[in-house]
Design a protein around this motif. Structure first.
Motif, PDB file in Angstrom:
ATOM      1  N   ALA A 194     -55.313 -25.604 -22.481  1.00 10.55           N
ATOM      2  CA  ALA A 194     -53.828 -25.569 -22.973  1.00 10.55           C
ATOM      3  C   ALA A 194     -53.179 -26.021 -21.753  1.00 10.55           C
ATOM      4  N   PRO A 195     -51.939 -26.942 -22.053  1.00  9.38           N
ATOM      5  CA  PRO A 195     -51.069 -27.030 -20.881  1.00  9.38           C
ATOM      6  C   PRO A 195     -50.256 -26.030 -20.594  1.00  9.38           C
ATOM      7  N   PRO A 196     -49.899 -25.977 -19.372  1.00  8.75           N
ATOM      8  CA  PRO A 196     -48.900 -24.478 -18.847  1.00  8.75           C
ATOM      9  C   PRO A 196     -47.821 -24.625 -20.052  1.00  8.75           C
ATOM     10  N   ALA A 197     -47.297 -23.407 -20.078  1.00 16.25           N
ATOM     11  CA  ALA A 197     -46.214 -23.190 -20.872  1.00 16.25           C
ATOM     12  C   ALA A 197     -44.932 -23.832 -20.374  1.00 16.25           C
ATOM     13  N   PRO A 198     -44.206 -24.545 -21.205  1.00 14.73           N
ATOM     14  CA  PRO A 198     -43.009 -25.115 -20.396  1.00 14.73           C
ATOM     15  C   PRO A 198     -41.834 -23.972 -20.191  1.00 14.73           C
ATOM     16  N   ILE A 199     -41.197 -24.292 -19.122  1.00 10.49           N
ATOM     17  CA  ILE A 199     -40.250 -23.405 -18.372  1.00 10.49           C
ATOM     18  C   ILE A 199     -38.850 -24.031 -18.853  1.00 10.49           C
ATOM     19  N   ALA A 200     -38.100 -23.163 -19.529  1.00  8.82           N
ATOM     20  CA  ALA A 200     -36.965 -23.844 -19.981  1.00  8.82           C
ATOM     21  C   ALA A 200     -35.862 -22.753 -19.859  1.00  8.82           C
ATOM     22  N   PRO A 201     -35.321 -22.469 -18.758  1.00 10.15           N
ATOM     23  CA  PRO A 201     -34.203 -21.836 -18.540  1.00 10.15           C
ATOM     24  C   PRO A 201     -32.753 -22.217 -19.052  1.00 10.15           C
ATOM     25  N   PHE A 202     -32.827 -23.349 -19.111  1.00  9.77           N
ATOM     26  CA  PHE A 202     -31.367 -23.834 -19.606  1.00  9.77           C
ATOM     27  C   PHE A 202     -31.283 -24.073 -21.237  1.00  9.77           C
ATOM     28  N   ALA A 203     -32.538 -23.710 -21.986  1.00  6.27           N
ATOM     29  CA  ALA A 203     -32.484 -24.047 -23.361  1.00  6.27           C
ATOM     30  C   ALA A 203     -31.274 -23.307 -23.939  1.00  6.27           C
ATOM     31  N   PRO A 204     -31.089 -22.136 -23.541  1.00  9.90           N
ATOM     32  CA  PRO A 204     -29.984 -21.394 -24.384  1.00  9.90           C
ATOM     33  C   PRO A 204     -28.589 -22.184 -24.515  1.00  9.90           C
ATOM     34  N   PHE A 205     -28.337 -23.304 -23.380  1.00  6.76           N
ATOM     35  CA  PHE A 205     -27.032 -23.819 -23.318  1.00  6.76           C
ATOM     36  C   PHE A 205     -27.176 -25.200 -24.153  1.00  6.76           C
ATOM     37  N   ASP A 206     -28.280 -25.343 -24.757  1.00  2.00           N
ATOM     38  CA  ASP A 206     -28.478 -26.855 -25.442  1.00  2.00           C
ATOM     39  C   ASP A 206     -27.247 -26.954 -26.682  1.00  2.00           C
ATOM     40  N   GLY A 207     -26.747 -25.881 -27.472  1.00  2.00           N
ATOM     41  CA  GLY A 207     -25.760 -25.897 -28.315  1.00  2.00           C
ATOM     42  C   GLY A 207     -24.428 -25.652 -28.058  1.00  2.00           C
ATOM     43  N   VAL A 208     -24.387 -25.387 -26.664  1.00  2.00           N
ATOM     44  CA  VAL A 208     -23.042 -24.830 -26.270  1.00  2.00           C
ATOM     45  C   VAL A 208     -22.050 -26.154 -25.935  1.00  2.00           C
ATOM     46  N   LEU A 209     -20.858 -25.941 -26.283  1.00  2.00           N
ATOM     47  CA  LEU A 209     -19.790 -27.023 -26.056  1.00  2.00           C
ATOM     48  C   LEU A 209     -19.490 -27.125 -24.797  1.00  2.00           C
ATOM     49  N   MET A 210     -19.028 -25.969 -23.853  1.00  2.00           N
ATOM     50  CA  MET A 210     -18.524 -25.967 -22.710  1.00  2.00           C
ATOM     51  C   MET A 210     -19.335 -24.831 -21.686  1.00  2.00           C
ATOM     52  N   LEU A 211     -19.620 -25.226 -20.577  1.00 10.93           N
ATOM     53  CA  LEU A 211     -20.246 -24.312 -19.556  1.00 10.93           C
ATOM     54  C   LEU A 211     -19.026 -24.288 -18.402  1.00 10.93           C
ATOM     55  N   ARG A 212     -19.512 -23.056 -17.811  1.00 11.28           N
ATOM     56  CA  ARG A 212     -18.726 -22.681 -16.477  1.00 11.28           C
ATOM     57  C   ARG A 212     -19.646 -22.707 -15.566  1.00 11.28           C
ATOM     58  N   LEU A 213     -19.312 -23.495 -14.486  1.00  8.58           N
ATOM     59  CA  LEU A 213     -20.106 -23.340 -13.382  1.00  8.58           C
ATOM     60  C   LEU A 213     -19.551 -22.711 -12.112  1.00  8.58           C
ATOM     61  N   ASP A 214     -19.852 -21.797 -11.552  1.00  9.65           N
ATOM     62  CA  ASP A 214     -19.555 -21.153 -10.415  1.00  9.65           C
ATOM     63  C   ASP A 214     -20.233 -21.501  -9.243  1.00  9.65           C
ATOM     64  N   THR A 215     -19.544 -22.288  -8.292  1.00 13.15           N
ATOM     65  CA  THR A 215     -20.374 -22.762  -6.996  1.00 13.15           C
ATOM     66  C   THR A 215     -19.873 -22.352  -5.788  1.00 13.15           C
ATOM     67  N   GLU A 216     -20.899 -22.126  -5.024  1.00  8.14           N
ATOM     68  CA  GLU A 216     -20.855 -21.798  -3.715  1.00  8.14           C
ATOM     69  C   GLU A 216     -20.878 -22.894  -2.931  1.00  8.14           C
ATOM     70  N   THR A 217     -19.673 -23.388  -2.039  1.00  3.35           N
ATOM     71  CA  THR A 217     -19.726 -24.771  -1.379  1.00  3.35           C
ATOM     72  C   THR A 217     -19.235 -24.084   0.269  1.00  3.35           C
ATOM     73  N   PRO A 218     -19.454 -24.739   1.062  1.00  6.44           N
ATOM     74  CA  PRO A 218     -19.066 -24.541   2.538  1.00  6.44           C
ATOM     75  C   PRO A 218     -17.502 -24.328   2.688  1.00  6.44           C
ATOM     76  N   ALA A 219     -16.894 -25.005   1.518  1.00  2.00           N
ATOM     77  CA  ALA A 219     -15.362 -24.844   1.601  1.00  2.00           C
ATOM     78  C   ALA A 219     -14.957 -23.559   0.834  1.00  2.00           C
ATOM     79  N   GLY A 220     -15.788 -23.056   0.514  1.00  2.33           N
ATOM     80  CA  GLY A 220     -15.408 -21.639  -0.462  1.00  2.33           C
ATOM     81  C   GLY A 220     -16.011 -21.810  -1.839  1.00  2.33           C
ATOM     82  N   ASP A 221     -15.779 -20.856  -2.445  1.00  2.00           N
ATOM     83  CA  ASP A 221     -16.277 -20.672  -4.041  1.00  2.00           C
ATOM     84  C   ASP A 221     -15.550 -21.629  -4.898  1.00  2.00           C
ATOM     85  N   ARG A 222     -16.004 -22.251  -5.901  1.00  4.06           N
ATOM     86  CA  ARG A 222     -15.082 -22.997  -6.698  1.00  4.06           C
ATOM     87  C   ARG A 222     -15.751 -22.767  -8.242  1.00  4.06           C
ATOM     88  N   THR A 223     -14.727 -22.771  -9.384  1.00  8.94           N
ATOM     89  CA  THR A 223     -15.191 -22.592 -10.537  1.00  8.94           C
ATOM     90  C   THR A 223     -14.881 -24.026 -11.203  1.00  8.94           C
TER      91      THR A 223
END
Length: 131
Positions: free
Chosen positions: A11-40
């Motif tokens: 059997a092929p390896p099981a797919p890894i799908a960490p982002f699957a729960p976001f498939d039907g979502v309409l808006m995401l929040r992205l909290d990003t660590e940048t050299p200039a500071g954290d941004r949302t």
């Protein structure tokens, strides 16, 4: 004499799908660590194949803003729709095949909204991978 193997070995390896729960979502929040500071950043036009998240940005005066924010930086992705779930990721530029797939998938997903379809074809695009 045939070797003893189970069907599971073939059997092929099981797919890894960490982002699957976001498939039907309409808006995401992205909290990003940048050299200039954290941004949302909140984003609506996105698609996922389960293993990668493709995030689109609106064309404008700073069409590289999303790329600057996400490419090479750690980002925590969450949504009010998925409760406490938060997935860590790092952004990069998509390959040409990924870009073609993501633009088509986004146009199909938002078939009812011409503005979002236009973003899918014209906006900047970043691919996020699990960190």
């Amino acid at each position: 004499m045939a070797s003893e193997t189970s069907d599971a070995d073939d059997a092929p390896p099981a797919p890894i799908a960490p982002f699957a729960p976001f498939d039907g979502v309409l808006m995401l929040r992205l909290d990003t660590e940048t050299p200039a500071g954290d941004r949302t950043y909140y984003v609506t036009p996105f698609v996922t194949d389960g293993g990668r998240l493709f995030v689109f940005d609106e064309p404008g005066d700073r069409s590289d803003a999303l790329e600057e924010l996400l490419v090479g930086n750690r980002t925590s992705i969450s949504s009010a729709s998925t409760g406490e779930l938060s997935i860590g990721a790092v952004g990069r530029y998509p390959t040409s095949d990924e870009e073609a797939w993501a633009r088509d998938a986004c146009s199909a997903r938002f078939f009812y909204d011409q503005a979002l379809q236009d973003l899918a074809q014209l906006g900047g695009l970043v691919t996020l991978h699990p960190a």
